[in-house]
Design a protein around this motif. Sequence first.
Motif, mmCIF file in Angstrom:
data_model
loop_
_atom_site.group_PDB
_atom_site.id
_atom_site.type_symbol
_atom_site.label_atom_id
_atom_site.label_comp_id
_atom_site.label_asym_id
_atom_site.label_seq_id
_atom_site.Cartn_x
_atom_site.Cartn_y
_atom_site.Cartn_z
ATOM 1 N N LYS A 170 0.825 -1.209 0.000
ATOM 2 C CA LYS A 170 0.000 0.000 0.000
ATOM 3 C C LYS A 170 0.861 1.262 0.000
ATOM 4 C CE LYS A 170 -3.456 -2.615 2.539
ATOM 5 N NZ LYS A 170 -4.112 -2.845 3.840
ATOM 6 N N ALA A 171 1.948 1.236 0.759
ATOM 7 C CA ALA A 171 2.815 2.418 0.833
ATOM 8 C C ALA A 171 3.439 2.742 -0.528
ATOM 9 C CB ALA A 171 3.913 2.194 1.875
ATOM 10 N N ALA A 173 2.318 1.723 -3.455
ATOM 11 C CA ALA A 173 1.244 2.080 -4.389
ATOM 12 C C ALA A 173 0.865 3.556 -4.238
ATOM 13 C CB ALA A 173 0.024 1.193 -4.153
ATOM 14 N N ASN A 174 0.799 4.030 -3.019
ATOM 15 C CA ASN A 174 0.437 5.429 -2.783
ATOM 16 C C ASN A 174 1.425 6.385 -3.449
ATOM 17 O OD1 ASN A 174 -1.782 4.767 -1.234
ATOM 18 N ND2 ASN A 174 -0.724 4.996 0.715
ATOM 19 N N GLU A 175 2.710 6.036 -3.400
ATOM 20 C CA GLU A 175 3.736 6.916 -3.974
ATOM 21 C C GLU A 175 3.881 6.760 -5.481
ATOM 22 O OE1 GLU A 175 7.474 7.503 -2.099
ATOM 23 O OE2 GLU A 175 6.786 6.666 -0.187
ATOM 24 N N ALA A 177 1.708 5.099 -7.834
ATOM 25 C CA ALA A 177 0.551 5.078 -8.740
ATOM 26 C C ALA A 177 0.503 6.306 -9.651
ATOM 27 C CB ALA A 177 -0.754 4.947 -7.946
ATOM 28 N N HIS A 240 -4.505 -0.558 -7.741
ATOM 29 C CA HIS A 240 -3.331 -0.112 -6.992
ATOM 30 C C HIS A 240 -3.504 -0.443 -5.505
ATOM 31 C CE1 HIS A 240 -1.609 2.340 -10.283
ATOM 32 N NE2 HIS A 240 -2.857 2.680 -10.560
ATOM 33 N N GLY A 241 -2.470 -0.995 -4.884
ATOM 34 C CA GLY A 241 -2.463 -1.195 -3.437
ATOM 35 C C GLY A 241 -3.378 -2.280 -2.931
#
Length: 253
Positions: A170-171, A173-175, A177, A240-241
């Motif tokens: 998740k971390a 993906a956040n950056e 995506a 994503h994530g």
Amino acid sequence: MSVFDLTGKLAVVTGARRGIGRSMARALARAGADVIGVSATLEESGSAVEKDVLAAGRTFEAIRADFADPEAVRALGADLAGRERPVDILVNNAGTIRRAPAAGHSDADWELVLQVNLSAQFALSRAVGSSMVARGQGKIIFTASLLSFQGGITVPGYTAAKHGVAGLTKALANEWAPHGVNVNAIAPGYIATDNTQVLQDDPVRSRAILDRIPAARWGEADDLAGATVFLASDAAAYVHGVVLPVDGGWLGR
């Protein structure tokens, strides 16, 4: 052209020598990807996974790297990130497990499992992912676990690492995506591999596990093939994530 077509893509699969990794590599090759297989014990030539990939009409390269050695992981990342042909798909599947009650779980086992299953995954993703971000495209797939959601029994290091993999998914993906890089994970259920052999051989644990699986069977490594190709393909362009369970319904029980 199918949105699942991976023709012309280059995929790196860690832990590719056997089990889930071998099935993932075979699935990606059948979808059109060339494959670099990585494992601490992978044969230079003639491995089963190499034969699978070549049989699908794709190219294969074997790399031997020990994920318990941070320097080896950093060298692998630098090698892959610096190649003329870029890595399009990174499958972070390498892993290990140590079983012991928490009160007697040694520091050595804890540190080994965290290094192989989490720290190495981050180091390799950082190296390859940074080049993906620079190009504006790429796919990263982690192998998570049901123990990314649950606590398990006698595997505290493995559980902590797999919870970490879910968070790392998740971390990143956040950056990444916004830069065209998809970062997701697959959480296999109880799959009949070497890692779960001790559970398969225990009649009490095996029956308890089977009784909870709505699909009424242990999973096979090939059950991960569809999810792997999906997350590696354009079909998952807006995914994503996600930590995607492939578990025969275990978590829904």
